[in-house]
Design an enzyme around this catalytic site. Structure first.
Site, PDB file in Angstrom:
ATOM      1  N   ASP A 147      -6.903   4.244  -4.861  1.00 46.23           N
ATOM      2  CA  ASP A 147      -7.567   4.137  -3.548  1.00 46.23           C
ATOM      3  C   ASP A 147      -8.182   5.530  -3.330  1.00 46.23           C
ATOM      4  O   ASP A 147      -8.386   6.263  -4.316  1.00 46.23           O
ATOM      5  CB  ASP A 147      -6.552   3.772  -2.450  1.00 46.23           C
ATOM      6  CG  ASP A 147      -7.233   3.350  -1.140  1.00 46.23           C
ATOM      7  OD1 ASP A 147      -7.703   2.201  -1.063  1.00 46.23           O
ATOM      8  OD2 ASP A 147      -7.319   4.169  -0.198  1.00 46.23           O
ATOM      9  N   LYS A 204       0.865  -1.187   0.000  1.00 42.35           N
ATOM     10  CA  LYS A 204       0.000   0.000   0.000  1.00 42.35           C
ATOM     11  C   LYS A 204       0.896   1.230   0.000  1.00 42.35           C
ATOM     12  O   LYS A 204       2.022   1.155   0.474  1.00 42.35           O
ATOM     13  CB  LYS A 204      -0.876   0.009   1.264  1.00 42.35           C
ATOM     14  CG  LYS A 204      -2.120   0.848   1.141  1.00 42.35           C
ATOM     15  CD  LYS A 204      -3.244   0.085   0.481  1.00 42.35           C
ATOM     16  CE  LYS A 204      -4.380   0.972   0.063  1.00 42.35           C
ATOM     17  NZ  LYS A 204      -5.528   0.164  -0.415  1.00 42.35           N
TER      18      LYS A 204
HETATM   19  P1  NDP Z   1     -12.847   7.780  -3.438  1.00 41.33           P
HETATM   20  O1  NDP Z   1     -11.780   8.774  -3.224  1.00 41.33           O
HETATM   21  O2  NDP Z   1     -13.341   7.541  -4.821  1.00 41.33           O
HETATM   22  O3  NDP Z   1     -14.116   8.112  -2.536  1.00 41.33           O
HETATM   23  C1  NDP Z   1     -14.007   8.215  -1.169  1.00 41.33           C
HETATM   24  C2  NDP Z   1     -15.346   8.610  -0.587  1.00 41.33           C
HETATM   25  O4  NDP Z   1     -15.289   8.519   0.829  1.00 41.33           O
HETATM   26  C3  NDP Z   1     -15.736  10.047  -0.904  1.00 41.33           C
HETATM   27  O5  NDP Z   1     -17.115  10.161  -0.953  1.00 41.33           O
HETATM   28  C4  NDP Z   1     -15.143  10.794   0.282  1.00 41.33           C
HETATM   29  O6  NDP Z   1     -15.763  12.034   0.518  1.00 41.33           O
HETATM   30  C5  NDP Z   1     -15.405   9.820   1.409  1.00 41.33           C
HETATM   31  N1  NDP Z   1     -14.353   9.970   2.433  1.00 41.33           N
HETATM   32  C6  NDP Z   1     -13.029   9.826   2.257  1.00 41.33           C
HETATM   33  N2  NDP Z   1     -12.360  10.072   3.407  1.00 41.33           N
HETATM   34  C7  NDP Z   1     -13.284  10.391   4.290  1.00 41.33           C
HETATM   35  C8  NDP Z   1     -13.224  10.752   5.655  1.00 41.33           C
HETATM   36  N3  NDP Z   1     -12.049  10.844   6.310  1.00 41.33           N
HETATM   37  N4  NDP Z   1     -14.396  10.978   6.277  1.00 41.33           N
HETATM   38  C9  NDP Z   1     -15.579  10.889   5.616  1.00 41.33           C
HETATM   39  N5  NDP Z   1     -15.683  10.556   4.316  1.00 41.33           N
HETATM   40  C10 NDP Z   1     -14.564  10.313   3.676  1.00 41.33           C
HETATM   41  O7  NDP Z   1     -12.285   6.425  -2.807  1.00 41.33           O
HETATM   42  P2  NDP Z   1     -12.763   4.924  -3.050  1.00 41.33           P
HETATM   43  O8  NDP Z   1     -14.211   4.865  -3.306  1.00 41.33           O
HETATM   44  O9  NDP Z   1     -11.826   4.324  -4.020  1.00 41.33           O
HETATM   45  O10 NDP Z   1     -12.427   4.255  -1.638  1.00 41.33           O
HETATM   46  C11 NDP Z   1     -13.383   4.195  -0.574  1.00 41.33           C
HETATM   47  C12 NDP Z   1     -12.978   3.112   0.402  1.00 41.33           C
HETATM   48  O11 NDP Z   1     -12.922   1.845  -0.263  1.00 41.33           O
HETATM   49  C13 NDP Z   1     -11.589   3.286   1.052  1.00 41.33           C
HETATM   50  O12 NDP Z   1     -11.623   2.741   2.354  1.00 41.33           O
HETATM   51  C14 NDP Z   1     -10.705   2.404   0.182  1.00 41.33           C
HETATM   52  O13 NDP Z   1      -9.544   1.986   0.871  1.00 41.33           O
HETATM   53  C15 NDP Z   1     -11.640   1.240  -0.085  1.00 41.33           C
HETATM   54  N6  NDP Z   1     -11.358   0.397  -1.229  1.00 41.33           N
HETATM   55  C16 NDP Z   1     -11.203   0.946  -2.478  1.00 41.33           C
HETATM   56  C17 NDP Z   1     -10.978   0.119  -3.561  1.00 41.33           C
HETATM   57  C18 NDP Z   1     -10.905   0.644  -4.934  1.00 41.33           C
HETATM   58  O14 NDP Z   1     -10.800  -0.158  -5.877  1.00 41.33           O
HETATM   59  N7  NDP Z   1     -10.967   1.929  -5.174  1.00 41.33           N
HETATM   60  C19 NDP Z   1     -10.828  -1.333  -3.393  1.00 41.33           C
HETATM   61  C20 NDP Z   1     -11.099  -1.802  -2.059  1.00 41.33           C
HETATM   62  C21 NDP Z   1     -11.327  -0.953  -1.039  1.00 41.33           C
HETATM   63  P3  NDP Z   1     -15.065  13.399   0.035  1.00 41.33           P
HETATM   64  O15 NDP Z   1     -15.200  13.407  -1.462  1.00 41.33           O
HETATM   65  O16 NDP Z   1     -15.812  14.477   0.705  1.00 41.33           O
HETATM   66  O17 NDP Z   1     -13.633  13.319   0.468  1.00 41.33           O
HETATM   67  O1  2IT Z   2      -7.933  -1.562  -1.002  1.00 45.28           O
HETATM   68  C1  2IT Z   2      -7.825  -2.066  -2.139  1.00 45.28           C
HETATM   69  O2  2IT Z   2      -7.959  -3.274  -2.332  1.00 45.28           O
HETATM   70  C2  2IT Z   2      -7.571  -1.171  -3.268  1.00 45.28           C
HETATM   71  N1  2IT Z   2      -7.491   0.039  -3.071  1.00 45.28           N
HETATM   72  C3  2IT Z   2      -7.373  -1.732  -4.638  1.00 45.28           C
HETATM   73  C4  2IT Z   2      -5.946  -2.178  -4.821  1.00 45.28           C
HETATM   74  C5  2IT Z   2      -5.581  -2.634  -6.214  1.00 45.28           C
HETATM   75  O3  2IT Z   2      -4.380  -2.959  -6.376  1.00 45.28           O
HETATM   76  O4  2IT Z   2      -6.412  -2.689  -7.110  1.00 45.28           O
END
Ligand code: NDP
Ligand code: 2IT
Length: 446
Positions: free
Chosen positions: A166, A126
């Site tokens: 992420d 990460k």
């Molecule tokens: P994005 O940046 O696309 O979206 C994040 C969302 O969460 C936004 O709506 C954001 O709001 C909100 N957010 C972020 N930080 C905070 C905070 N501290 N408090 C409240 N709201 C918050 O990220 P992802 O959708 O990619 O990721 C979301 C979650 O999923 C994370 O935990 C990530 O680790 C996990 N994840 C992501 C994967 C991926 O493929 N992208 C895979 C597996 C897990 P705002 O816009 O206002 O900041």
């Molecule tokens: O938390 C996660 O699994 C991710 N942000 C996706 C990682 C990846 O290598 O696609």
């Protein structure tokens, strides 16, 4: 907790006193492993747990860039190369002002187990930076990403370490980083995933985490005599994971009535209009509060916590770590919620998880339920190596199979090792751990 695990945890607490998120993830993992550690005394002789919790390598570096006012800005960049026992380090890059080593180590540790659960040959890693892309111009984001990659490139590679998106890192950021890697190395290789479709990205990667979460939920609910059809769902966040969880949940017949961002949440009892959310978030990079200007049935509320008080059948926390605490868990149970699926990484506190399990809520832990994103990243790596592209339907079919497999492995381990056959927290930790442990035992002490 098993004696050996408890000694390792105490030592970890003493050596990392200022890393609460990391200690939280390690506590959950180590407490889950008791039944396997009781059976495998050889793990202790090989110092397996001490090695498991210590990253193979942590890289920290300066990222300097120039903003639109001509001022030099300095951020801190990181890559935690946690465990390469079953494949090249794999995991996302988080760009958020809260990023620090504790958060990246918790994410890296969970990633090892998640990647193992996918069944694909990917190790755990990460990275990221405390850079905040919010409010920055495209040129500023480009300047940051180029500077970030100018240091990171020497540590990564298609068979070494393959970062991805992420929080705060989407297609735009991956594009700038990929361009800079190619410029420096003079090499087109699958060094990043989540790339644009025109230069080696995989169809379905954008949708994969959210879709995968719903496929996992569908499997878990079916195994427990339920379905997603006609359920009322709330989803926190409105980023990549949330948007495609909403899309698939709706396709499966559910009604999503609330979504949020870091400033507040919207409640739309008619069902959230996802095209409006996509326009605000994906196109305009705006705030979710704008939803109510477009949809008269929607209401906006300031603050994130209130979303959990909306009565629902299923809650999908998809924003960030520790967003669902015991107070929120109590509100969910009170409101009739019978299933929680973690789209985010560790969104539920340890206490809230225990509360939900004790109340008989079906609980899908993130490292299993959100593994569809990284699994599809591994499919992107395969396509890049083969110099071949699968169709959307082919990748989606593989994703569905992978999520079914992950559920089955998790449920099987829960049945074999946990007190309850529906304790998928223990199931996912054990099923993920065993494969990595086996590989580490085979490869000698390092
Ligand atoms: P994005 O940046 O696309 O979206 C994040 C969302 O969460 C936004 O709506 C954001 O709001 C909100 N957010 C972020 N930080 C905070 C905070 N501290 N408090 C409240 N709201 C918050 O990220 P992802 O959708 O990619 O990721 C979301 C979650 O999923 C994370 O935990 C990530 O680790 C996990 N994840 C992501 C994967 C991926 O493929 N992208 C895979 C597996 C897990 P705002 O816009 O206002 O900041
Ligand atoms: O938390 C996660 O699994 C991710 N942000 C996706 C990682 C990846 O290598 O696609």
């Amino acid at each position: 907790m098993n004696d050996y695990a408890s000694r390792v945890l105490e030592d970890l607490k003493a050596r990392n006193p200022y890393e609460p998120e990391f200690l939280q993830a390690a506590t959950e993992m180590l407490s889950s492993l008791t039944p396997v550690l009781d059976k495998h005394s050889e793990y202790e002789r090989a110092g397996l747990l001490e090695r498991f919790v210590e990253p193979e390598r942590v890289i920290s570096f300066r990222v300097a860039w120039v903003d639109d006012q001509g001022k030099t800005q300095v951020n801190r960049g990181y890559r935690v190369q946690y465990n390469s026992a079953i494949g090249p380090y794999k995991g996302g890059l988080r760009l958020h002002p809260s990023v620090n080593l504790s958060i990246l180590k918790f994410l890296g540790l969970e990633q090892i187990l998640k990647n193992s659960l996918t069944g694909q040959p990917i190790g755990g890693g990460k990275g990221g930076s405390d850079f905040d892309p919010k409010g920055k111009s495209d040129r500023e984001v480009m300047a940051f990403c180029q500077s970030f990659m100018t240091e990171l490139y020497r540590h990564i590679g298609a068979y070494v370490d393959v970062p991805a998106g992420d929080i705060g890192t989407g297609a735009r950021e991956i594009g700038y980083m990929y361009g800079q890697y190619k410029r420096i190395k003079g090499l087109n290789e699958g060094v990043l995933t989540g790339k644009g479709i025109s230069y080696g990205g995989s169809l379905t990667r954008k949708e994969a985490t959210g879709y995968g979460l719903c496929y996992f939920m569908d499997n878990m609910l079916t195994a427990n005599g339920r379905t997603m059809n006609e359920q009322t769902v709330i989803i926190s966040g409105s980023g990549n994971v949330s948007i495609y969880a909403c899309e698939k949940a709706t396709e499966l017949g559910a009604k999503v009535v609330a979504m949020s961002d870091s400033t507040g949440y919207i409640h739309d009892p008619q069902g959230v209009q996802l095209d409006v959310i996509k326009q605000i978030k994906e196109v305009e990079r705006g705030r979710i509060s704008e939803y109510v200007r477009h949809v008269s049935s929607g209401k906006y509320f300031e603050g994130c916590a209130g979303i959990w008080s909306i009565p629902c059948d299923i809650a999908l926390p998809c924003a960030t770590q520790n967003e669902l605490d015991t107070k929120a868990a109590k509100a969910l149970v009170q409101g009739g919620c019978f299933a929680v699926g973690e789209g985010a990484n560790m969104p539920t506190t340890l206490e809230a998880t225990e509360y939900l399990l004790a109340k008989g809520v079906l609980f899908a832990p993130g490292k299993a339920a959100n593994a569809g994103g990284v699994a599809t990243s591994a499919l992107e790596m395969s396509q890049n190596s083969m110099r071949h592209n699968w169709t959307f339907e082919e990748v989606d079919r593989k994703l569905r199979d992978i999520m079914r497999n992950i559920f089955e492995k998790t449920a099987e381990a829960a049945k074999t090792y946990a007190d309850s056959p529906t304790n998928y927290v223990i199931g996912a930790n054990i099923a993920g751990f065993l494969k990595v442990a086996d590989a580490m035992m085979a490869q000698g002490i390092y």
